[in-house]
Motif scaffolding. Sequence first.
Motif, PDB file in Angstrom:
ATOM      1  N   ILE A 120       7.445  26.531  28.659  1.00 26.77           N
ATOM      2  CA  ILE A 120       7.828  26.272  27.854  1.00 26.77           C
ATOM      3  C   ILE A 120       7.915  24.791  27.328  1.00 26.77           C
ATOM      4  O   ILE A 120       8.565  24.236  27.803  1.00 26.77           O
ATOM      5  CB  ILE A 120       9.486  26.701  28.516  1.00 26.77           C
ATOM      6  N   ILE A 121       8.341  25.468  26.033  1.00 26.31           N
ATOM      7  CA  ILE A 121       7.889  24.387  25.025  1.00 26.31           C
ATOM      8  C   ILE A 121       8.575  24.050  24.235  1.00 26.31           C
ATOM      9  O   ILE A 121       9.672  25.315  23.430  1.00 26.31           O
ATOM     10  CB  ILE A 121       6.415  23.939  24.426  1.00 26.31           C
ATOM     11  N   GLU A 122       9.615  22.732  23.960  1.00 23.91           N
ATOM     12  CA  GLU A 122      10.689  22.774  22.849  1.00 23.91           C
ATOM     13  C   GLU A 122       9.571  22.826  21.507  1.00 23.91           C
ATOM     14  O   GLU A 122       8.964  21.777  21.857  1.00 23.91           O
ATOM     15  CB  GLU A 122      11.788  21.318  22.854  1.00 23.91           C
ATOM     16  N   LYS A 123      10.276  23.799  20.762  1.00 24.15           N
ATOM     17  CA  LYS A 123       9.605  23.130  18.886  1.00 24.15           C
ATOM     18  C   LYS A 123      10.087  22.603  18.327  1.00 24.15           C
ATOM     19  O   LYS A 123      11.060  23.137  17.373  1.00 24.15           O
ATOM     20  CB  LYS A 123       9.143  25.054  18.958  1.00 24.15           C
ATOM     21  N   ASP A 124      10.181  21.431  18.255  1.00 22.74           N
ATOM     22  CA  ASP A 124      10.918  20.618  17.286  1.00 22.74           C
ATOM     23  C   ASP A 124      10.525  19.527  16.373  1.00 22.74           C
ATOM     24  O   ASP A 124      10.261  19.197  15.272  1.00 22.74           O
ATOM     25  CB  ASP A 124      12.354  19.542  17.888  1.00 22.74           C
ATOM     26  N   ASP A 125       9.173  19.657  17.030  1.00 20.69           N
ATOM     27  CA  ASP A 125       8.232  18.482  16.404  1.00 20.69           C
ATOM     28  C   ASP A 125       7.007  19.368  15.410  1.00 20.69           C
ATOM     29  O   ASP A 125       5.140  19.346  16.880  1.00 20.69           O
ATOM     30  CB  ASP A 125       7.123  17.900  17.366  1.00 20.69           C
ATOM     31  N   TYR A 126       6.850  19.915  14.665  1.00 21.09           N
ATOM     32  CA  TYR A 126       5.487  20.757  14.571  1.00 21.09           C
ATOM     33  C   TYR A 126       4.987  20.735  12.912  1.00 21.09           C
ATOM     34  O   TYR A 126       5.970  20.135  11.895  1.00 21.09           O
ATOM     35  CB  TYR A 126       5.718  22.206  14.751  1.00 21.09           C
ATOM     36  N   ILE A 127       3.348  20.481  12.892  1.00 25.44           N
ATOM     37  CA  ILE A 127       3.004  20.446  11.543  1.00 25.44           C
ATOM     38  C   ILE A 127       2.389  22.088  11.291  1.00 25.44           C
ATOM     39  O   ILE A 127       2.667  22.935  11.986  1.00 25.44           O
ATOM     40  CB  ILE A 127       1.378  19.506  11.368  1.00 25.44           C
ATOM     41  N   THR A 128       2.058  22.043   9.916  1.00 29.25           N
ATOM     42  CA  THR A 128       2.050  23.478   9.191  1.00 29.25           C
ATOM     43  C   THR A 128       0.779  23.907   8.633  1.00 29.25           C
ATOM     44  O   THR A 128       0.462  22.664   7.157  1.00 29.25           O
ATOM     45  CB  THR A 128       3.026  24.438   8.874  1.00 29.25           C
ATOM     46  N   VAL A 129      -0.479  24.448   9.042  1.00 29.33           N
ATOM     47  CA  VAL A 129      -1.437  24.922   8.525  1.00 29.33           C
ATOM     48  C   VAL A 129      -2.399  25.974   7.865  1.00 29.33           C
ATOM     49  O   VAL A 129      -1.151  26.705   8.752  1.00 29.33           O
ATOM     50  CB  VAL A 129      -2.849  23.581   9.172  1.00 29.33           C
ATOM     51  N   SER A 130      -2.570  26.569   7.455  1.00 30.91           N
ATOM     52  CA  SER A 130      -2.869  27.629   7.135  1.00 30.91           C
ATOM     53  C   SER A 130      -3.850  28.056   8.178  1.00 30.91           C
ATOM     54  O   SER A 130      -4.887  27.077   9.312  1.00 30.91           O
ATOM     55  CB  SER A 130      -3.884  27.829   5.963  1.00 30.91           C
ATOM     56  N   GLU A 131      -3.857  29.662   8.091  1.00 32.07           N
ATOM     57  CA  GLU A 131      -5.213  29.626   9.102  1.00 32.07           C
ATOM     58  C   GLU A 131      -6.899  29.624   9.098  1.00 32.07           C
ATOM     59  O   GLU A 131      -7.171  29.365   9.756  1.00 32.07           O
ATOM     60  CB  GLU A 131      -5.213  31.745   9.939  1.00 32.07           C
ATOM     61  N   PHE A 132      -6.985  29.519   7.957  1.00 34.80           N
ATOM     62  CA  PHE A 132      -8.289  29.531   7.225  1.00 34.80           C
ATOM     63  C   PHE A 132      -8.556  28.333   7.576  1.00 34.80           C
ATOM     64  O   PHE A 132      -9.625  27.702   7.398  1.00 34.80           O
ATOM     65  CB  PHE A 132      -8.313  29.785   5.204  1.00 34.80           C
ATOM     66  N   THR A 133      -7.965  27.269   7.326  1.00 36.58           N
ATOM     67  CA  THR A 133      -8.107  26.239   7.391  1.00 36.58           C
ATOM     68  C   THR A 133      -8.525  25.211   8.952  1.00 36.58           C
ATOM     69  O   THR A 133      -9.134  24.887   8.867  1.00 36.58           O
ATOM     70  CB  THR A 133      -7.048  24.710   6.766  1.00 36.58           C
ATOM     71  N   LEU A 134      -7.397  26.216   9.232  1.00 33.47           N
ATOM     72  CA  LEU A 134      -7.568  26.151  10.743  1.00 33.47           C
ATOM     73  C   LEU A 134      -8.992  26.203  11.572  1.00 33.47           C
ATOM     74  O   LEU A 134      -9.906  25.365  11.909  1.00 33.47           O
ATOM     75  CB  LEU A 134      -6.836  26.380  11.418  1.00 33.47           C
ATOM     76  N   LYS A 135      -9.166  26.835  11.039  1.00 33.05           N
ATOM     77  CA  LYS A 135     -10.544  27.725  11.838  1.00 33.05           C
ATOM     78  C   LYS A 135     -11.808  26.814  10.919  1.00 33.05           C
ATOM     79  O   LYS A 135     -12.629  26.936  11.835  1.00 33.05           O
ATOM     80  CB  LYS A 135     -10.781  29.133  11.340  1.00 33.05           C
ATOM     81  N   GLU A 136     -11.345  27.082   9.895  1.00 28.40           N
ATOM     82  CA  GLU A 136     -12.980  25.416   9.016  1.00 28.40           C
ATOM     83  C   GLU A 136     -12.917  24.654   9.858  1.00 28.40           C
ATOM     84  O   GLU A 136     -13.999  23.588  10.151  1.00 28.40           O
ATOM     85  CB  GLU A 136     -11.936  25.743   7.786  1.00 28.40           C
ATOM     86  N   VAL A 137     -11.925  24.104  10.405  1.00 22.28           N
ATOM     87  CA  VAL A 137     -11.953  22.491  10.096  1.00 22.28           C
ATOM     88  C   VAL A 137     -12.283  22.463  11.579  1.00 22.28           C
ATOM     89  O   VAL A 137     -12.852  21.344  12.268  1.00 22.28           O
ATOM     90  CB  VAL A 137     -10.307  22.126  10.400  1.00 22.28           C
ATOM     91  N   ILE A 138     -12.336  23.323  12.793  1.00 20.32           N
ATOM     92  CA  ILE A 138     -12.665  23.217  14.022  1.00 20.32           C
ATOM     93  C   ILE A 138     -14.045  24.058  13.690  1.00 20.32           C
ATOM     94  O   ILE A 138     -15.209  23.222  14.354  1.00 20.32           O
ATOM     95  CB  ILE A 138     -12.062  25.138  14.422  1.00 20.32           C
ATOM     96  N   ARG A 139     -14.802  24.710  12.888  1.00 23.90           N
ATOM     97  CA  ARG A 139     -16.086  25.208  12.472  1.00 23.90           C
ATOM     98  C   ARG A 139     -17.117  23.872  12.165  1.00 23.90           C
ATOM     99  O   ARG A 139     -17.877  24.170  12.792  1.00 23.90           O
ATOM    100  CB  ARG A 139     -16.414  26.328  11.386  1.00 23.90           C
ATOM    101  N   GLN A 140     -15.792  23.022  11.556  1.00 21.69           N
ATOM    102  CA  GLN A 140     -17.156  22.040  10.781  1.00 21.69           C
ATOM    103  C   GLN A 140     -17.201  20.523  12.025  1.00 21.69           C
ATOM    104  O   GLN A 140     -17.530  20.056  11.081  1.00 21.69           O
ATOM    105  CB  GLN A 140     -16.420  21.625   9.399  1.00 21.69           C
ATOM    106  N   THR A 141     -16.225  20.829  13.139  1.00 22.21           N
ATOM    107  CA  THR A 141     -16.487  19.851  14.359  1.00 22.21           C
ATOM    108  C   THR A 141     -16.724  19.693  15.053  1.00 22.21           C
ATOM    109  O   THR A 141     -17.190  18.915  16.218  1.00 22.21           O
ATOM    110  CB  THR A 141     -14.817  18.881  13.758  1.00 22.21           C
ATOM    111  N   ILE A 142     -16.392  21.362  15.485  1.00 24.27           N
ATOM    112  CA  ILE A 142     -17.129  22.005  16.991  1.00 24.27           C
ATOM    113  C   ILE A 142     -18.200  21.264  17.858  1.00 24.27           C
ATOM    114  O   ILE A 142     -18.187  21.011  19.049  1.00 24.27           O
ATOM    115  CB  ILE A 142     -16.407  22.989  17.923  1.00 24.27           C
TER     116      ILE A 142
END
Lengths: 369, 369
Positions: A120-142
């Motif tokens: 169980i994780i307390e969600k107080d500290d979070y950032i927001t990115v779009s699904e598109f951006t996250l997917k691209e960033v992963i593809r371009q580095t993984i």
Amino acid sequence: MKIICSKSNLVKGVSIVSKAVPSKTTMPILECILVDASMDVIKLTANDMELGIETRIDGDIVERGIIALNAKIFSEIVRKLPDSEVTIETTADNQTLITCEKAKFNIAAQSGEDFSYLPIIEKDDYITVSEFTLKEVIRQTIFSIADNDTNKMMTGELFEIEDNVLKVVSLDGHRISIRKIELKESYAPKKVIVPGKTLQEISKIIGGEAEADVDISFTKNHIVFEFDRTVVVSRLIEGEYFKIDQMLSSDYETKVRINKRELLNCIDRATLLIKEGDKKPIIIDIREGSMELKIKSQIGSMDEEIFIVKEGKDLLIGFNPKFLIDALRVIDDEEVDLYFMNAKAPCFIKDENQSYIYLILPVNFNAVA
Amino acid sequence: MKIICSKSNLVKGVSIVSKAVPSKTTMPILECILVDASMDVIKLTANDMELGIETRIDGDIVERGIIALNAKIFSEIVRKLPDSEVTIETTADNQTLITCEKAKFNIAAQSGEDFSYLPIIEKDDYITVSEFTLKEVIRQTIFSIADNDTNKMMTGELFEIEDNVLKVVSLDGHRISIRKIELKESYAPKKVIVPGKTLQEISKIIGGEAEADVDISFTKNHIVFEFDRTVVVSRLIEGEYFKIDQMLSSDYETKVRINKRELLNCIDRATLLIKEGDKKPIIIDIREGSMELKIKSQIGSMDEEIFIVKEGKDLLIGFNPKFLIDALRVIDDEEVDLYFMNAKAPCFIKDENQSYIYLILPVNFNAVA
């Protein structure tokens, strides 16, 4: 437990959480998907103790309860059912009856009580990115994480947040990939190492729309991705990531601007002549106005010339062609800039505002050739 | 030799003849594609001594000659070249230079003289069918050839011509598949056994159009398929094929008319519960108006009911589900008729004019269950 939901919802949910079912394990309970209808929602969960995925699906709860079903059998059955309402019903001895139209499956299940829930994780500290951006960033580095465990840290990616910039870094000892993206807001600084496997699975699950958001939150040991109806919780890799800043340099002696597609196709052709495991370099001969690529192996030889715009000195340098291909494949620009210092220093491929930087070490082709 | 032709023609030709290149061989010359420009046309040929394929491609012959190029390397290079004119040029020591735009490949080749040409066949005795028909007939029978060599004859298909009917038969000891097609003309009777591998490769090469014709001719030891710009020559399997007529019967005690898709999907679902190699039968309980299908394994059990129109007696009978699936998959009719005698006699699936007949032996489910 007795629940009713549509086949399509079930298929979607099962396919999402299946990504966290380990392919090999000595604990049979980890091979299961937990169907949890003990509260007012139907939740599916899978958890291999490193990576856990939970997703909610629409449906009616006729009788509350939980049950753990073997993921492989459950997902195969669900996928092959007629496109209609599915009823999942447990009987006293953990037998589970799956009914859809006139088809009735009866399979053995395991008690839901034995399942290890997600932390169980307390969600107080979070950032927001779009699904598109996250997917691209992963593809371009993984592609440049290390694929073996000799250095655990290299099997993950650095996620570093500073003000309104998210920097994602991967490296494997021969090359470094860096992607920077601007966030909509500024955040407190943060530096974590996310397992490569987690990122690979996330990138299969998220839809990739520019309008859909992913909330990424952090605890001391975990990273949590929340999107749509799904929560992905992953352990972080412990330790301090490599100091990459000292490896980056903006000095250069030779700068080449080249059509990306032409360069990629040419290197791709050249690799035909190399058998797997064969460490033949591609040799690049940079001159005024054109660049010649050469490769030679037992099978034969190949050379090709490509037009370039050059600044600075001529240069003869060798590379592992795979490393060039990997980087060029994920760059979306039509033209790319390559920066060189000399035949023994790394080559940099980067755009003007450094939203991406790919560093690739050359190989000593005199010794190899 | 020096020839010039377009990349696309070359890719097409190489991909056709590659089907006759053996995947394993001790003779390096068999791994080659012969490029023959010794006459006025450019011909590509491959030949594994059982199956030989020759195809003509358009192009300019600058200097006549022949050369044998390793099929794998040649086809990979050709496929990855830019979409432009390709020049293939041999030098004195069998080195071959392949040039396309600015890309130059230099590979080792073998003398064309060492290549074994296709047997020369006098084409006097031939029948004509459309590519579409040939492709369909193969698809609808090839699945029931035997996949091992214990009985060579079972690895082939009978092609029998009588008057204006071509009958194609395959069997593997558990089932028989028969397809009959009407030819446009009548021919002298003929009976040959064609290797299954030949038919599989043919069916990959031919386009499948209803307007394009295939000429099929026969010699004592060979069958020849000619279509478009391609000639396929295959050895026949020697011997006399099984007498299947005595296994066929049109008597029945039970006739079932059923929706094909429903039956197929139901059996397909049921097989989820069977692991590979596990010989669990599907049990079919035929009653008035409906048929119940049941399967039981260590994983669980499944049952499902399907509406049918029945004539004759009730029946309880067991089958290897794979055999039913294989036959149902290739039948294009929406409704199929199943004919049974008793629980120990074969089931027939056939249409009214017997353009297809599938015979499947039942399994003794009392012993197995």
